[in-house]
Design a protein around this motif. Structure first.
Motif: not given
Lengths: 339, 339
Positions: B143-147, B309-321
């Motif tokens: 799961k994406p985590l942002v602190m 939100f960005k990270e969520l979208n990267f995951r959906k597109k299976k792109e790495t970030y």
DNA sequence: CTGAAAGCGCTTACAG
DNA sequence: CTGAAAGCGCTTACAG
């Protein structure tokens, strides 16, 4: 790490999903042996039931929607804290939305929460809200609704409030008993019931003590800010040199008013005695410390959640219940801004 | 009123559920005619897709978990407001939990949110938190985590912060340039990175300007309250009569300190100049108005949500970030507590 | 005591 | 352009 499913647990144990499910939930018709096996494996594999599946089956998400006019606000943030605290205790989660005092947003947010299938809704109305039809849709959707602080009298649902009228009465009477004869009131906006009630309490106290009510001494605050306090204080002493008491519907405004009055050379409480409302934490820190009405925000949040939780359980048991109005106690906190 | 299902829509129209579903979602392979029919019926019947079913299928709930140390707090409640504001824009809901500055609670709450299958987690650490293993479980669960604000340097995730060191430097340098020679610092608790960084900035400014750093002039605040301000101010002037400047890690503590100093007859800023931190709304209302560092809470909340939100979208597109560290600007707000 | 089956309400790959 | 089918991961009534 992909989450593991009941199916996988059942497979590694060579049993069926149904039995695995029942074992975890301690159904009486599963052997102790199987239960232990399943539970141990579940623990070591770090199994967590997929909440989406559980929600779909059980038709509940153990999630409550909360709509609040403004989060950055001492009283309301205390209420939120109380709600979240109590909810967590009972295994419920809170989805918070801020209406920003806007009727349109409030309406949209109710739709949003309903579409997200929360189990119930807690709400404190926006100052703008006059029409309350949107609240009825919650009831039509068969979801429990509990209103708090800023309520709509007409809606038939449970409510958690303080007795604003009585509190306003107490505050004003305290000024009268301190010797004030000409008491002004900085009231809240026109629509919210609690601003109306505090104002009614003010009037009632004047009447009871044979002081004439002068509408010119009542000023209506709209954004409830510090600046509004300074603004109306300035206006007040220009327009009414004879004022000797002031009941303000919020501590922040009261502190603004006192700041301005001090600046203009008035002594508080000697020249003008001031009573605030809500017992904001700063009211005991300012100079002079502020006499105020203690409004229990955290308690209100707890009570609101407790009530919706009760209603949720009534529904599960298919029992009927009648909405309740819970009134929390307020108290006059005597400090140095009154003699 | 029982919620209506896609099945019922399909039945009344005499078509299949699949077609109805695709019509509503504007699939290109459905005839315009059917689309209109379905959409109109859906509208009149007030159809809302059952979110539990959608969640189960799509494996996402469009819900983000938020863990915050303390809700009743001007800065944090602004952050929450920013997060909720931005999330709502993007169709996400926020589940808020309060760790109460407790490591144990924080850990438990992460487990809870994970078990409830939130799509991601936003967190600001409890003051108590030293061990950060529990944060890794979020990452392990994919799961994406942002602190934000109270971050853990060691954890490899995106972070939204201000440059606390630089801000501490600026605040201290402002005192030095105002002519202060003996500058005390009321710092925050020992563990949080931002308390450390502000303190480092303080030291750095002294060094840069050839003032000797005296550890005895540094006082550690733990509950960050008004009372702590009065307490340490009392201590400070007892122990160090020669102090002429004070950099405080929070406005509330600073205001407490100023209140006590004024009470003891010190002139602010003539005898002791004071700089606070965070630009709490009261800092422009107190007397004297407080010079402080503006810390953009609402912006921080927005930025934190935007990042997840960005990270969520990267995951959906299976792109790495790669995780990003976003630093928001602070600014010195010069007011009357410094000359 | 255990398991097969149905079903919660949707989405989507696939066949026609 | 439409629909049958599979399946998301559970729960629970029912049969054995």
């Amino acid at each position: 790490m992909k989450p593991i499913t009941l199916q996988e647990i059942a497979d590694t144990l060579g049993i069926s999903v149904s039995t695995a499910s029942k074992a975890l939930k301690n159904y009486p018709d599963v052997s102790e042996e199987t239960k232990t096996l399943v539970k141990e494996l579940a623990a070591t594999m770090n199994y967590m039931p997929n909440s989406f599946a559980v929600n779909l089956r059980t038709k509940e998400s153990k999630t409550i929607g909360l709509i609040i006019p403004e989060i950055v606000h001492y009283f309301f943030s205390n209420v939120i804290k109380g709600i979240i605290y109590q909810a967590e205790k009972k295994g419920y989660l809170i989805i918070t939305l801020q209406s920003n005092e806007s009727y349109q947003l409030e309406k949209k947010q109710i739709e949003l929460l309903l579409s997200k299938n929360v189990d119930g809704i807690l709400i404190s109305l926006a100052n703008e809200t006059a029409d309350v039809e949107h609240l009825k849709t919650i009831i039509e959707h068969n979801k429990p609704l509990v209103m708090f602080d800023r309520i709509a009298k007409k809606i038939n649902c449970s409510k958690v409030v303080i007795n604003d009228k009585k509190a306003g009465y107490t505050a004003t009477e305290h000024l009268i008993e301190s010797g004030c004869k000409r008491i002004a009131h900085f009231r809240g906006p026109l629509l919210p019931q609690n601003a109306i009630d505090r104002f009614q309490g003010y009037k009632q106290a004047l009447k009871k003590h044979n002081l004439t009510f002068d509408p010119a001494l009542v000023y209506t605050c709209n954004d409830m800010s510090f600046e509004e306090g300074t603004y109306f204080a300035k206006k007040l002493i220009q327009e009414h040199k004879d004022v000797d008491g002031l009941f303000v519907s919020s501590d922040l405004i009261a502190i603004g008013a006192i700041t301005e009055l001090k600046k203009q050379g008035f002594l508080i409480p000697e020249d003008i005695a001031v009573v605030g409302f809500s017992n904001w934490f700063m009211s005991s820190a300012v100079t002079p410390t502020l006499t105020t009405i203690d409004q229990p925000g955290f308690e209100m949040g707890k009570a609101a959640f407790k009530q919706i939780f009760k209603e949720l359980n009534f529904r599960k048991k298919k029992e009927t219940y009648t909405p309740k109005v819970i009134k929390l106690k307020t108290a006059l906190v005597k400090r140095d801004s009154t003699p």
